[in-house]
Design a protein around this motif. Structure first.
Motif, PDB file in Angstrom:
ATOM      1  N   GLU A 521       0.828  -1.199   0.000  1.00 38.03           N
ATOM      2  CA  GLU A 521       0.000   0.000   0.000  1.00 38.03           C
ATOM      3  C   GLU A 521       0.871   1.261   0.000  1.00 38.03           C
ATOM      4  O   GLU A 521       1.990   1.261   0.526  1.00 38.03           O
ATOM      5  N   GLU A 522       0.345   2.322  -0.594  1.00 33.61           N
ATOM      6  CA  GLU A 522       0.984   3.633  -0.553  1.00 33.61           C
ATOM      7  C   GLU A 522       0.053   4.599   0.192  1.00 33.61           C
ATOM      8  O   GLU A 522      -1.153   4.624  -0.091  1.00 33.61           O
ATOM      9  N   PHE A 523       0.621   5.304   1.119  1.00 33.74           N
ATOM     10  CA  PHE A 523      -0.178   6.280   1.881  1.00 33.74           C
ATOM     11  C   PHE A 523       0.775   7.327   2.483  1.00 33.74           C
ATOM     12  O   PHE A 523       2.001   7.202   2.398  1.00 33.74           O
ATOM     13  N   ARG A 524       0.159   8.376   3.133  1.00 33.20           N
ATOM     14  CA  ARG A 524       0.930   9.432   3.794  1.00 33.20           C
ATOM     15  C   ARG A 524       0.990   9.150   5.289  1.00 33.20           C
ATOM     16  O   ARG A 524      -0.043   8.843   5.908  1.00 33.20           O
ATOM     17  N   PHE A 525       2.203   9.281   5.883  1.00 31.17           N
ATOM     18  CA  PHE A 525       2.438   8.971   7.299  1.00 31.17           C
ATOM     19  C   PHE A 525       2.869  10.259   8.050  1.00 31.17           C
ATOM     20  O   PHE A 525       3.706  11.032   7.542  1.00 31.17           O
ATOM     21  N   ARG A 526       2.284  10.459   9.248  1.00 33.43           N
ATOM     22  CA  ARG A 526       2.544  11.694  10.010  1.00 33.43           C
ATOM     23  C   ARG A 526       3.828  11.587  10.803  1.00 33.43           C
ATOM     24  O   ARG A 526       4.059  10.622  11.512  1.00 33.43           O
ATOM     25  N   ARG A 527       4.672  12.640  10.672  1.00 37.36           N
ATOM     26  CA  ARG A 527       5.887  12.714  11.468  1.00 37.36           C
ATOM     27  C   ARG A 527       5.543  13.262  12.864  1.00 37.36           C
ATOM     28  O   ARG A 527       4.420  13.671  13.150  1.00 37.36           O
ATOM     29  N   LYS A 528       6.582  13.318  13.702  1.00 34.72           N
ATOM     30  CA  LYS A 528       6.409  13.835  15.073  1.00 34.72           C
ATOM     31  C   LYS A 528       6.027  15.311  15.060  1.00 34.72           C
ATOM     32  O   LYS A 528       5.238  15.780  15.904  1.00 34.72           O
ATOM     33  N   ASP A 529       6.520  16.050  14.042  1.00 31.20           N
ATOM     34  CA  ASP A 529       6.216  17.470  13.970  1.00 31.20           C
ATOM     35  C   ASP A 529       4.874  17.748  13.298  1.00 31.20           C
ATOM     36  O   ASP A 529       4.501  18.896  13.086  1.00 31.20           O
ATOM     37  N   GLY A 530       4.096  16.711  12.928  1.00 32.18           N
ATOM     38  CA  GLY A 530       2.774  16.880  12.327  1.00 32.18           C
ATOM     39  C   GLY A 530       2.772  16.898  10.820  1.00 32.18           C
ATOM     40  O   GLY A 530       1.699  16.873  10.196  1.00 32.18           O
ATOM     41  N   SER A 531       3.919  16.965  10.174  1.00 34.37           N
ATOM     42  CA  SER A 531       3.963  16.936   8.710  1.00 34.37           C
ATOM     43  C   SER A 531       3.827  15.498   8.211  1.00 34.37           C
ATOM     44  O   SER A 531       3.999  14.531   8.958  1.00 34.37           O
ATOM     45  N   SER A 534       5.193  10.702   2.030  1.00 40.82           N
ATOM     46  CA  SER A 534       4.625   9.543   1.306  1.00 40.82           C
ATOM     47  C   SER A 534       5.491   8.304   1.527  1.00 40.82           C
ATOM     48  O   SER A 534       6.727   8.376   1.429  1.00 40.82           O
ATOM     49  N   VAL A 535       4.814   7.205   1.827  1.00 36.45           N
ATOM     50  CA  VAL A 535       5.537   5.945   2.061  1.00 36.45           C
ATOM     51  C   VAL A 535       4.926   4.829   1.199  1.00 36.45           C
ATOM     52  O   VAL A 535       3.740   4.868   0.847  1.00 36.45           O
ATOM     53  N   GLU A 536       5.759   3.889   0.902  1.00 37.93           N
ATOM     54  CA  GLU A 536       5.313   2.627   0.293  1.00 37.93           C
ATOM     55  C   GLU A 536       5.460   1.557   1.360  1.00 37.93           C
ATOM     56  O   GLU A 536       6.560   1.305   1.846  1.00 37.93           O
ATOM     57  N   ASN A 537       4.329   0.942   1.717  1.00 42.05           N
ATOM     58  CA  ASN A 537       4.316  -0.028   2.809  1.00 42.05           C
ATOM     59  C   ASN A 537       4.119  -1.423   2.233  1.00 42.05           C
ATOM     60  O   ASN A 537       3.070  -1.729   1.649  1.00 42.05           O
ATOM     61  N   LYS A 538       5.119  -2.279   2.382  1.00 42.95           N
ATOM     62  CA  LYS A 538       5.051  -3.662   1.900  1.00 42.95           C
ATOM     63  C   LYS A 538       5.231  -4.598   3.075  1.00 42.95           C
ATOM     64  O   LYS A 538       6.078  -4.353   3.938  1.00 42.95           O
ATOM     65  N   GLY A 539       4.451  -5.665   3.089  1.00 49.55           N
ATOM     66  CA  GLY A 539       4.595  -6.601   4.185  1.00 49.55           C
ATOM     67  C   GLY A 539       3.779  -7.856   3.989  1.00 49.55           C
ATOM     68  O   GLY A 539       3.160  -8.068   2.937  1.00 49.55           O
ATOM     69  N   VAL A 540       3.772  -8.677   5.040  1.00 49.91           N
ATOM     70  CA  VAL A 540       3.091  -9.960   4.976  1.00 49.91           C
ATOM     71  C   VAL A 540       2.612 -10.331   6.370  1.00 49.91           C
ATOM     72  O   VAL A 540       3.221  -9.954   7.371  1.00 49.91           O
ATOM     73  N   TYR A 541       1.508 -11.044   6.441  1.00 53.55           N
ATOM     74  CA  TYR A 541       1.007 -11.579   7.697  1.00 53.55           C
ATOM     75  C   TYR A 541       1.549 -12.993   7.863  1.00 53.55           C
ATOM     76  O   TYR A 541       1.464 -13.825   6.941  1.00 53.55           O
ATOM     77  N   MET A 556       8.554   0.069   5.541  1.00 52.46           N
ATOM     78  CA  MET A 556       8.058   1.364   5.074  1.00 52.46           C
ATOM     79  C   MET A 556       9.194   2.113   4.401  1.00 52.46           C
ATOM     80  O   MET A 556      10.269   2.271   4.974  1.00 52.46           O
ATOM     81  N   LYS A 557       8.909   2.560   3.174  1.00 59.30           N
ATOM     82  CA  LYS A 557       9.939   3.212   2.385  1.00 59.30           C
ATOM     83  C   LYS A 557       9.441   4.600   1.971  1.00 59.30           C
ATOM     84  O   LYS A 557       8.303   4.758   1.523  1.00 59.30           O
ATOM     85  N   ASP A 558      10.301   5.591   2.140  1.00 63.80           N
ATOM     86  CA  ASP A 558       9.965   6.962   1.765  1.00 63.80           C
ATOM     87  C   ASP A 558       9.968   7.065   0.234  1.00 63.80           C
ATOM     88  O   ASP A 558      10.983   6.828  -0.419  1.00 63.80           O
ATOM     89  N   ILE A 559       8.794   7.381  -0.336  1.00 60.01           N
ATOM     90  CA  ILE A 559       8.691   7.479  -1.802  1.00 60.01           C
ATOM     91  C   ILE A 559       8.307   8.904  -2.220  1.00 60.01           C
ATOM     92  O   ILE A 559       7.770   9.109  -3.314  1.00 60.01           O
ATOM     93  N   THR A 560       8.571   9.875  -1.332  1.00 59.83           N
ATOM     94  CA  THR A 560       8.246  11.259  -1.680  1.00 59.83           C
ATOM     95  C   THR A 560       8.973  11.662  -2.958  1.00 59.83           C
ATOM     96  O   THR A 560       8.380  12.269  -3.868  1.00 59.83           O
ATOM     97  N   GLU A 561      10.244  11.339  -3.022  1.00 58.76           N
ATOM     98  CA  GLU A 561      11.006  11.658  -4.218  1.00 58.76           C
ATOM     99  C   GLU A 561      10.490  10.892  -5.429  1.00 58.76           C
ATOM    100  O   GLU A 561      10.489  11.390  -6.559  1.00 58.76           O
ATOM    101  N   LEU A 562      10.024   9.654  -5.170  1.00 59.06           N
ATOM    102  CA  LEU A 562       9.498   8.831  -6.266  1.00 59.06           C
ATOM    103  C   LEU A 562       8.244   9.444  -6.856  1.00 59.06           C
ATOM    104  O   LEU A 562       8.026   9.396  -8.082  1.00 59.06           O
TER     105      LEU A 562
END
Length: 923
Positions: A521-531, A534-541, A556-562
């Protein structure tokens, strides 16, 4: 005509009447007058008798005849006082000599008489009196005609069952019809959709007339119609010229004919017509016979149509199974493979699929270990008992020597009666999936370290308590310290997802939880400062030993530049288009509804249409697909619409603009946005028609090669048989010659099997009934001298046996049959030999060999076959021990029965009967 008496024949004179002696002359005269009155009454009676009465002297002279005897005398070419023909003289002398009546059939004109020659007491003459048997002769001829009809009916019925080729059935049936009706021409006119007729087949007609179309008007004049159930007699054809008006020339000798409807008034097939050159017209009995034959041919034609339709469906299903990109097989309830696709045969067993059918898992011990085979058989039996389906994993050594992990899905299926028929299995190769899971766990630590250096976050949540562990570039990406991040629970983590995307992400996680799929999944994740970033979240159960989800492992991988780079990627589209100009395939881009947005490459070269034709919508590419591939592409589209970022590849056929069919291989990719919604679809396709043709040519070559092998084996065996025959001519010892002849017959029995296999479409099994008829026919011919009155009765249904069973069984029958013809019947004696073969009903048990050689049923047996051979030649010799014989023939019988894992019983009495039970393990 006068009544001739002895005193009217030249040379005969009346004797003087006697005179009275001793004073008694008056009484004598009275007696004489009474006697003369009686004679006159008798002469009057004989004179008016409706049947001939003659008196013939011993020398053959006719001395008396009544009026009815005139035609008979004229038939002989004689006159009163003349002599009868020599054959009649012999009968007269024979009756006079033996003092016993003789009988003979005589013809006079159109009448037939049964003549009785009654000799006189002194043997000097005979009295010939007759009875008219003309009516009984007519009845005999009529009964003989009916017998001919009946035999023809039976033969046509037999032909309709044994003839696999429709043309052969029609040709043989036509020959039977014209021979039975004493006709010369017979044909079938098939009704066409426009009401005209097609000369489909015929006997007696010129070859060039077959295939001609006859207009319905001319056909109607000639007496051909499908509007009447009753047979139509066609007369005066030569005068009407109706044959020539149909375009059939050179048949002026035809005088009359008869036609009957083939099919029904509601569903007519055509007309069956017979023509004759005789003066006699066709009778009502002929019409009834022809109508019955037409009914049987109607059934045969309808059956041929149904069989053709069924064969087309079977071929379609076989093709469909072969297109499945996974090994597929199906078995019957006895565990015998009844078929599979090419992938199963080549990938799992490493043999052609034709060699799989008819075999059990025990026959592939070199491919499948016995221990693993026993497990498969046990699970198959359980599945067949309870029905339903079964899914399990198994490690299997494939034909290429690689050990692969498969997910095996088996399902039982039933027939139309609801009885369990067998099971179908599909094997999915999950080797890569299993290897990936193992590699993921083993490289966790290394990946954790690598994540720190590459700016990624690695997490592991224990879903049983909600706590997690974090590693990687925690501070750099989130702004939290490592210790702060360790206090994050699974639910805290979810709260840091942007509110606009949180619900979508949670639904996707839930779906993966239930299905066991990996999440991406790709979504936006909040930092400690509130900003947000964009991250790419890959995983498995991960699941525990009980199969319950226990952990979530992901990166979780930072894909803002992507994301920023994606804009640049779109700008490079024009460069990509330029590249595609030199691409030998077709690169394309479709919208979410699969409508083309652009197409580049060899579009016109492959499809025959221009890019503009397809993109404008004037030509719908989906309408060009082969109908058999509709479902394949439809399923792929549905799956691609439901699975974001999926990649699929497949082969399919389509029709070019010029009408030719091409095969293409296509790879397609579903490009989705951040929400998982399809933005567009892209892919490429290239022509693989030549590759497909090469594969089809290879399959056909293998089938031709197998038939050629059987043909060469048959030729070699015939050479051996001929050499044995030639060598036997060199000897004079009868025992040596007989030994050579027995060996020649044994070789011939095997040669016939390979000859039948060469003719058959199936090169692994033969129709044993046809083989048995040919074998016994050749043996009867071989031992014909002295056995002309021995009759053979065969009771064998169409039974197909594998070659490993047919060869020994043929030799067994050869030995028993030869033994009966040589020893069972005395020279010129009458006798019977009977052979029957039938399939045994299914029983629970197996064949167990007892000490006496007689088989009994034990636990776990399979259904097999029973062969019964008997002859009426008398009792089997008591001094011969059948189960421990000294003769080679009986030793062969016992050895070959043991080779078949069968049993043999012998019954001795007025008839000698052999009962052999066996199973066909090779089919």
């Amino acid at each position: 005509m006068k009544l001739w008496r002895d005193n009217q024949i030249p040379g005969n004179k009346s004797k003087a009447k006697g005179t009275a002696l001793g004073g008694r002359g008056d009484n004598i005269n009275v007696d004489i007058r009474k006697s003369e009155a009686g004679i006159e009454w008798m002469e009057e009676f004989l004179l008016n008798s409706p049947t001939p009465v003659l008196k013939i002297e011993k020398e053959g002279v006719i001395t008396y005849s009544n009026e009815a005897g005139k035609p008979l005398i004229e038939e002989w070419g004689s006159i009163p006082g003349g002599k009868v023909p020599l054959n009649i003289q012999k009968i007269v002398r024979k009756a006079a000599f033996r003092r016993k009546s003789e009988f003979l059939e005589l013809k006079a004109g159109e009448k037939t008489y049964l003549a009785t020659f009654v000799p006189s007491a002194d043997g000097k003459y005979t009295v010939l009196h007759t009875s008219d048997i003309n009516s009984s002769k007519k009845m005999e001829r009529k009964l003989s005609l009916i017998d001919g009809y009946y035999e023809a009916f039976i033969r046509v019925a037999e032909l309709s069952l044994i003839c696999t080729d429709l043309q052969t059935l029609l040709d043989k049936s036509f020959n039977l019809i014209i021979s039975t009706l004493d006709a010369k021409y017979c044909k079938i006119l098939k009704l066409l959709n426009d009401g005209n007729f097609l000369v489909e087949a015929g006997v007696g007609w010129k070859p060039e007339d077959t295939g001609k179309v006859i207009k319905r008007e001319e056909a109607s004049v000639a007496g051909y119609t499908v509007l009447s159930k009753k047979p139509i007699n066609i007369e005066d054809l030569d005068k009407k010229g109706s044959i020539e008006r149909m375009g059939l020339y050179g048949y002026s000798e035809i005088t009359h004919g008869i036609s009957v409807l083939v099919g029904s008034l509601e569903k007519p097939y055509g007309v069956l017509a017979v023509h004759s050159t005789r003066k006699e017209k066709f009778t009502k009995e002929d019409a009834c016979f022809l109508k019955g034959i037409a009914s049987m041919l109607s059934l045969a034609l309808e059956r041929n149509k149904v069989e053709s339709t069924l064969l087309d469906k079977v071929l379609f299903l076989e093709t469909l199974v072969d297109t499945i990109p996974a090994p597929v097989f199906y078995k019957d309830r006895e565990g015998i493979y009844r078929g599979c696709n090419d992938l199963f045969a080549k990938m799992i067993l490493g043999i052609p699929k034709e060699k799989v059918a008819g075999c059990s898992i025990d026959e592939f011990l070199e491919k499948i270990p016995q221990e693993l085979g026993n497990v498969y058989k046990r699970t198959d039996r359980q599945l067949l008992q309870r029905g339903g389906s079964l899914i399990y994993e198994s490690r299997i050594m494939c034909s290429d020597g690689l050990l692969r992990q498969f997910l095996i899905n088996k399902a039982a299926y039933r027939n139309l009666n609801g009885d369990m028929e067998g099971l179908v299995g599909v094997m999915l190769d999950i080797t890569g999936q299993k290897r990936t899971e193992g590699s993921l766990l083993k490289s966790e630590e290394r990946y954790r370290l690598a994540a720190e250096q590459t700016g990624q976050l690695i997490y592991e949540f224990d879903l049983r308590n909600g706590y997690g562990e974090w590693a990687g570039a925690v501070k750099e990406l989130t702004g939290y310290t490592y210790n702060e991040m360790q206090n994050f629970s699974y639910y805290d983590w979810l709260e840091h997802i942007h509110p606009d995307e949180r619900r979508r992400v949670q639904q996707e996680f839930k779906k993966c939880w239930n299905t066991g799929e990996k999440f991406n999944e790709e979504f936006r994740f909040r930092r400690k400062d509130g900003s947000y970033f964009s991250v790419e979240n890959k995983g498995v159960y991960l699941k525990d030993e009980e199969g319950l989800v226990c952990k979530a492992l992901g990166v979780m991988k930072d894909i803002t530049e992507l994301k920023l780079s994606s804009q640049k990627l779109k700008e490079s589209e024009e460069m990509y288009r330029s590249f595609l100009q030199n691409f030998k395939g077709i690169a394309f881009k479709l919208d979410r509804n699969f409508a083309p947005l652009f197409m580049e490459g060899a579009v016109e070269e492959i499809t025959g249409y221009t890019e503009k034709d397809l993109i404008s919508g004037r030509i719908n590419f989906f309408n060009l697909l082969d109908p058999e591939d509709f479902s394949l592409l439809d399923n792929c589209r549905n799956k691609m619409s439901s699975v974001p970022n999926s990649i699929m590849e497949y082969d399919y056929r389509f029709r070019r603009k010029d009408g030719t069919v091409r095969w293409v291989h296509e790879l397609i990719h579903n490009i989705c946005n951040e929400k998982g919604e399809t933005e567009f679809i892209q892919g490429y396709a290239y022509d693989i028609t030549q590759k497909k043709k090469a594969e089809e040519t290879l399959v056909k070559a293998e089938a031709i090669g197998m038939r050629e092998i059987h043909h060469r084996i048959k030729n070699n065996l015939q050479i051996v048989s001929s050499l044995l025959s030639l060598q036997a001519d060199k000897f004079k010892d009868r025992e040596v010659i007989e030994a050579f002849r027995e060996s020649e017959n044994r070789v011939a029995s095997m040669s016939i099997i390979h000859e039948e296999l060469h003719k058959s479409e199936d090169t692994t099994s033969i129709d044993f009934a046809a083989y048995l008829r040919k074998l016994t026919s050749e043996l009867l011919y071989s031992y014909r001298v002295g056995n002309e009155k021995v009759q053979l009765f065969l009771d064998v249904d169409h039974t197909f046996l594998g070659i490993d069973t047919a060869v020994p069984l043929g030799i067994i029958i050869n030995e028993l049959f030869s033994n009966s013809l040589k020893y069972a019947f005395s020279r010129g004696a009458e006798g019977e030999i009977s052979i029957s073969l039938c399939r045994l009903p299914e029983i629970s048990g197996s064949l167990i060999e007892s000490s006496s050689g007689i088989g009994t049923a034990g636990q776990g047996a399979k259904a097999g076959f029973k062969l019964v051979y008997s002859d009426s030649g008398g009792c089997f010799p008591e001094n011969i021990d059948f189960y421990n014989p000294d003769t080679l023939g009986l030793q062969l019988v016992n050895a070959l029965v043991e080779q078949l894992d069968g049993t043999v019983e012998i019954e001795k009495g007025d008839q000698t009967r052999f009962t052999i039970r066996f199973e066909d393990k090779g089919f």
